[in-house]
Design a protein around this motif. Structure first.
Motif, short mmCIF file in Angstrom:
data_model
loop_
_atom_site.label_atom_id
_atom_site.label_comp_id
_atom_site.label_asym_id
_atom_site.label_seq_id
_atom_site.Cartn_x
_atom_site.Cartn_y
_atom_site.Cartn_z
N ARG A 155 -45.85 -1.51 -33.08
CA ARG A 155 -46.16 -0.93 -31.60
C ARG A 155 -47.58 0.06 -32.07
NH1 ARG A 155 -45.75 0.59 -27.31
NH2 ARG A 155 -44.75 1.56 -26.09
N GLN B 207 -49.65 1.87 -29.77
CA GLN B 207 -49.59 2.02 -29.37
C GLN B 207 -51.76 2.82 -28.83
OE1 GLN B 207 -46.81 5.15 -31.05
NE2 GLN B 207 -45.89 4.81 -29.16
N ASP C 53 -48.54 -1.10 -24.46
CA ASP C 53 -48.11 -1.71 -23.96
C ASP C 53 -47.54 -2.78 -25.13
OD1 ASP C 53 -47.45 0.00 -21.54
OD2 ASP C 53 -48.93 -0.81 -20.46
N TYR C 54 -48.27 -3.11 -26.47
CA TYR C 54 -47.72 -3.90 -27.10
C TYR C 54 -46.71 -3.78 -27.71
CZ TYR C 54 -48.26 -7.13 -30.90
OH TYR C 54 -49.16 -8.42 -31.84
N ARG C 55 -45.08 -4.42 -27.43
CA ARG C 55 -44.44 -3.94 -28.96
C ARG C 55 -43.81 -5.50 -29.58
NH1 ARG C 55 -40.38 -0.01 -28.77
NH2 ARG C 55 -41.28 1.05 -26.74
N HIS D 10 -42.06 -11.18 -28.97
CA HIS D 10 -41.90 -10.17 -28.57
C HIS D 10 -40.57 -10.50 -27.55
CE1 HIS D 10 -46.33 -8.70 -28.97
NE2 HIS D 10 -46.21 -9.63 -29.62
N ASP E 172 -36.65 -3.87 -22.89
CA ASP E 172 -37.14 -2.93 -24.10
C ASP E 172 -35.33 -2.98 -24.33
OD1 ASP E 172 -39.20 -2.75 -22.91
OD2 ASP E 172 -39.41 -1.81 -21.36
#
Length: 413
Positions: free
Chosen positions: A228, A230, A236-238, A288, A292
């Protein structure tokens, strides 16, 4: 070329290190400078020529005492195959090191002194080979030169071991009469055993089928790290990084997050910094997902077909590796790949007697190197398969809460 990983095991002074040295020496896998150093060290130690065991004894204490303490890994190759050899210690107190080497091996070579026959340590190593579901077992009856290469001695020991193999359910067992000191039946067939009709040991190792126990059907991916950044560019990368333990993952696959038991879909897959359509067993990857979901290190992402078990009570076989005794009610950490949980020994069901190979009732006081079946209870649900179905997700270790020492090798039933 494929790679054969194998481990040598046996009691003290059965000649494990000498056997490996002989394989390296006779197959011409020793460099000139290594050979010169070997000759020099051998002269300092004895007057009986080259001591091939020095090739694998890496620790100073090992060379001085002529024993193996830690697992030594050696690499060599022939025109047919590459090899990674683990030389395991013979002393009972170093059984934990033997388990470490055996857990990554395709094949085990169990050495037996022709003068001694099958002894307790032979049975102990055979039990471990059985528990680890090793596909191939080689019984090398060594020091045949000290019994005048007698066929009846070889046949007697073979008959002794066949009873052990039958009780433990060991299959694909091969027997070789050898002399590691003189090189008989190791790289080349020996004229001193005209009664032996089989191949030399190296010929067998070059041609034996490498059967893997990896499960490539059930898809298992455990999260090692949540990425993450940030940053402005990757706001928005997770991504969930880890290794594909088994199976295949493709973009668009329906998966479940365990132990949360939440369904979602893979939206993107990355490996090596590039986006790909699919990843396979043993590949590192970043997955990915579309939704969420609160996912942490140690959680599993699995495909919806062929789900693992999610429970906080489990049965397991444990090889006990600590001087402090294992008793019912003892508390430990259980490390299951990336997941670390608290666990308690709820029940000790039985111990495997190393001499008779029978299950004996015992409820407390399990000592170093003993093998027992137990029931464990974990502080929260564990995601696992049985060891026989998937040895990667069916194995774990117990860790002492105060010393952080590894005290038990766990094979989940």
């Amino acid at each position: 070329m494929d790679i054969l990983r194998f481990i040598t095991a046996g009691s003290v002074d059965d000649g494990k290190s000498t056997l490996i040295g002989r394989l390296l020496y006779d197959s011409k896998n020793i460099l000139i400078d290594q050979l010169e150093a070997l000759e020099k060290q051998s002269k300092n130690k004895n007057e009986n020529g080259i001591d091939l065991a020095i090739l694998t004894d890496g620790l100073r204490a090992e060379r001085e005492q002529g024993i193996t303490i830690d697992v030594a890994y050696r690499y060599f190759s022939t025109p047919k195959r590459k090899f990674i050899i683990a030389d395991a210690p013979g002393h009972i107190q170093y059984t934990r090191n033997m388990i470490t080497g055996a857990s990554n091996s395709h094949l085990i070579v169990i050495l037996i002194d022709a003068r001694q026959g099958v002894i307790e340590q032979t049975r102990r190593h055979s039990i471990i080979a059985s528990l680890l579901k090793m596909k191939n077992v080689v019984v090398a009856i060594n020091k045949m030169d000290l019994v005048d290469y007698a066929e009846d001695v070889f046949n007697d020991i073979k008959a002794q071991y066949q009873l052990v193999a039958q009780k433990l359910g060991l299959e694909n067992v091969q027997y070789f009469p050898i002399s590691a000191f003189y090189g008989d039946n190791i790289v080349d067939k020996s004229e001193k055993t005209p009664w032996y009709t089989g191949s030399a040991l190296l010929d067998f190792l070059e041609t034996v089928e490498v059967k893997t126990s990896k499960n490539i059907d059930d898809s298992r991916f455990q999260v090692q790290y949540v990425i993450r950044p940030q940053t402005e560019e990757l706001h928005d990368y997770r991504g969930y990084s880890g290794e594909v333990i088994s199976g295949t993952y493709k973009k668009g696959d329906k998966i479940k997050v365990l132990p949360q038991n939440i369904e979602t879909v893979i939206s993107k897959i990355e490996t090596g910094g590039k986006e790909v359509d699919a990843v396979y067993t043993n590949q590192p990857a970043v997955l990915h997902i579309e939704d969420d979901i609160d996912i942490s290190r140690g959680d599993f992402l699995v495909k919806t077909d062929g789900l693992p078990k999610v429970e906080n009570e489990l049965e397991a076989i444990i090889c006990w590796l600590d001087k402090k005794e294992l008793n019912e009610g003892n508390k430990y950490f259980i490390q299951h790949k990336s997941k670390l949980l608290k666990a308690i020994v709820k029940e000790i069901e039985y111990k495997i007697d190393v001499n008779t190979l029978e299950n004996t009732s015992i409820y407390s006081g399990i000592k170093l190197n003993e093998v027992v079946k137990v029931k464990l209870k974990t502080s929260s649900p564990l995601v696992f398969d049985s060891f026989s179905e998937n040895n990667n997700t069916g194995s774990a270790i117990l860790i002492d809460e105060t010393s952080n020492s590894t005290v038990g090798a766990v094979m989940i039933l």
